[in-house]
Design a protein around this motif. Structure first.
Motif, PDB file in Angstrom:
ATOM      1  N   PRO A  28      88.643  76.980  54.179  1.00 54.96           N
ATOM      2  CA  PRO A  28      87.410  75.988  54.213  1.00 54.96           C
ATOM      3  C   PRO A  28      87.633  74.999  53.204  1.00 54.96           C
ATOM      4  CG  PRO A  28      87.356  77.961  52.557  1.00 54.96           C
ATOM      5  CD  PRO A  28      88.530  78.081  53.313  1.00 54.96           C
ATOM      6  N   THR A  29      86.822  73.901  53.683  1.00 60.17           N
ATOM      7  CA  THR A  29      86.998  72.600  52.993  1.00 60.17           C
ATOM      8  C   THR A  29      86.431  72.694  51.701  1.00 60.17           C
ATOM      9  OG1 THR A  29      84.884  72.015  53.839  1.00 60.17           O
ATOM     10  CG2 THR A  29      87.006  71.126  54.867  1.00 60.17           C
ATOM     11  N   ARG A  30      85.697  73.828  51.415  1.00 65.22           N
ATOM     12  CA  ARG A  30      84.733  73.989  50.287  1.00 65.22           C
ATOM     13  C   ARG A  30      84.245  75.494  50.253  1.00 65.22           C
ATOM     14  NH1 ARG A  30      79.538  71.073  47.646  1.00 65.22           N
ATOM     15  NH2 ARG A  30      78.665  71.484  49.765  1.00 65.22           N
ATOM     16  N   VAL A  31      83.806  75.898  49.145  1.00 58.32           N
ATOM     17  CA  VAL A  31      83.456  77.342  48.785  1.00 58.32           C
ATOM     18  C   VAL A  31      82.270  77.225  48.028  1.00 58.32           C
ATOM     19  CG1 VAL A  31      83.865  79.787  48.127  1.00 58.32           C
ATOM     20  CG2 VAL A  31      85.667  78.411  49.219  1.00 58.32           C
ATOM     21  N   LEU A  32      80.960  77.698  48.674  1.00 57.98           N
ATOM     22  CA  LEU A  32      79.700  77.851  48.037  1.00 57.98           C
ATOM     23  C   LEU A  32      79.217  79.216  47.685  1.00 57.98           C
ATOM     24  CD1 LEU A  32      79.399  75.333  50.162  1.00 57.98           C
ATOM     25  CD2 LEU A  32      77.688  74.752  48.820  1.00 57.98           C
ATOM     26  N   VAL A  33      78.904  79.431  46.541  1.00 59.46           N
ATOM     27  CA  VAL A  33      78.449  81.093  46.313  1.00 59.46           C
ATOM     28  C   VAL A  33      77.241  80.878  45.632  1.00 59.46           C
ATOM     29  CG1 VAL A  33      78.751  83.052  44.892  1.00 59.46           C
ATOM     30  CG2 VAL A  33      80.758  81.669  45.998  1.00 59.46           C
ATOM     31  N   HIS A  34      76.149  81.773  46.129  1.00 60.38           N
ATOM     32  CA  HIS A  34      74.878  81.703  45.196  1.00 60.38           C
ATOM     33  C   HIS A  34      74.794  82.993  44.676  1.00 60.38           C
ATOM     34  CE1 HIS A  34      70.740  82.417  44.520  1.00 60.38           C
ATOM     35  NE2 HIS A  34      70.516  81.102  44.515  1.00 60.38           N
ATOM     36  N   ASP A  35      74.641  82.953  43.408  1.00 56.85           N
ATOM     37  CA  ASP A  35      74.350  84.338  42.555  1.00 56.85           C
ATOM     38  C   ASP A  35      72.974  84.565  42.126  1.00 56.85           C
ATOM     39  OD1 ASP A  35      74.844  86.593  41.055  1.00 56.85           O
ATOM     40  OD2 ASP A  35      75.061  85.449  39.310  1.00 56.85           O
ATOM     41  N   ASP A  36      72.148  85.305  42.918  1.00 55.17           N
ATOM     42  CA  ASP A  36      71.069  85.727  42.759  1.00 55.17           C
ATOM     43  C   ASP A  36      70.908  86.769  41.478  1.00 55.17           C
ATOM     44  OD1 ASP A  36      68.285  84.964  43.525  1.00 55.17           O
ATOM     45  OD2 ASP A  36      68.222  86.701  44.854  1.00 55.17           O
ATOM     46  N   ALA A  37      70.591  86.222  40.387  1.00 52.92           N
ATOM     47  CA  ALA A  37      70.951  87.208  38.896  1.00 52.92           C
ATOM     48  C   ALA A  37      70.078  88.348  39.088  1.00 52.92           C
ATOM     49  CB  ALA A  37      70.651  86.102  38.077  1.00 52.92           C
ATOM     50  N   VAL A  38      70.449  89.223  39.849  1.00 55.12           N
ATOM     51  CA  VAL A  38      69.803  90.711  39.846  1.00 55.12           C
ATOM     52  C   VAL A  38      70.264  91.359  38.433  1.00 55.12           C
ATOM     53  CG1 VAL A  38      69.761  92.872  40.862  1.00 55.12           C
ATOM     54  CG2 VAL A  38      69.635  90.833  42.206  1.00 55.12           C
TER      55      VAL A  38
END
Length: 102
Positions: free
Chosen positions: A32-42
């Motif tokens: 991929p050209t970029r990696v985006l991660v969203h951490d929902d802080a459970v």
């Protein structure tokens, strides 16, 4: 080659996210050209571990962005938030409990 970004929604489970990223990059024909991660802080105490996992598993020089919401906003809003930062026409989507198989 068609540029795309890898987007991953996580729920503070770095041990699972590690498997996703490891297997993805082991099998990806095109990075991929970029990696985006969203951490929902459970589990808020896991935020640093999530960031370290992403840093360890995403090959250099792919840019990375880690977003976090604490308190958690749940899956739908997290996916919406991460999609707002996408810069390519296409994405590859995963969650932190998937494992790539080829």
């Amino acid at each position: 080659m068609i540029p795309y970004e890898l987007i991953v929604c996580s729920a503070s489970r770095p041990h699972l996210l590690d498997q996703v990223l490891q297997t993805f990059f082991a099998h990806a024909d095109q990075r991929p050209t970029r990696v985006l991660v969203h951490d929902d802080a459970v589990f808020p105490e896991k935020q640093q571990a999530v960031a370290e996992c992403v840093a360890r598993r995403v090959p250099f020089p792919i840019p990375v962005q880690v977003l976090c919401d604490d308190p958690p906003i749940r899956h739908g809003p997290a996916l919406w938030r991460i999609l707002q930062d996408v810069q390519t026409e296409y994405v590859c989507y995963s969650q932190d409990d998937h494992r790539v198989r080829r």
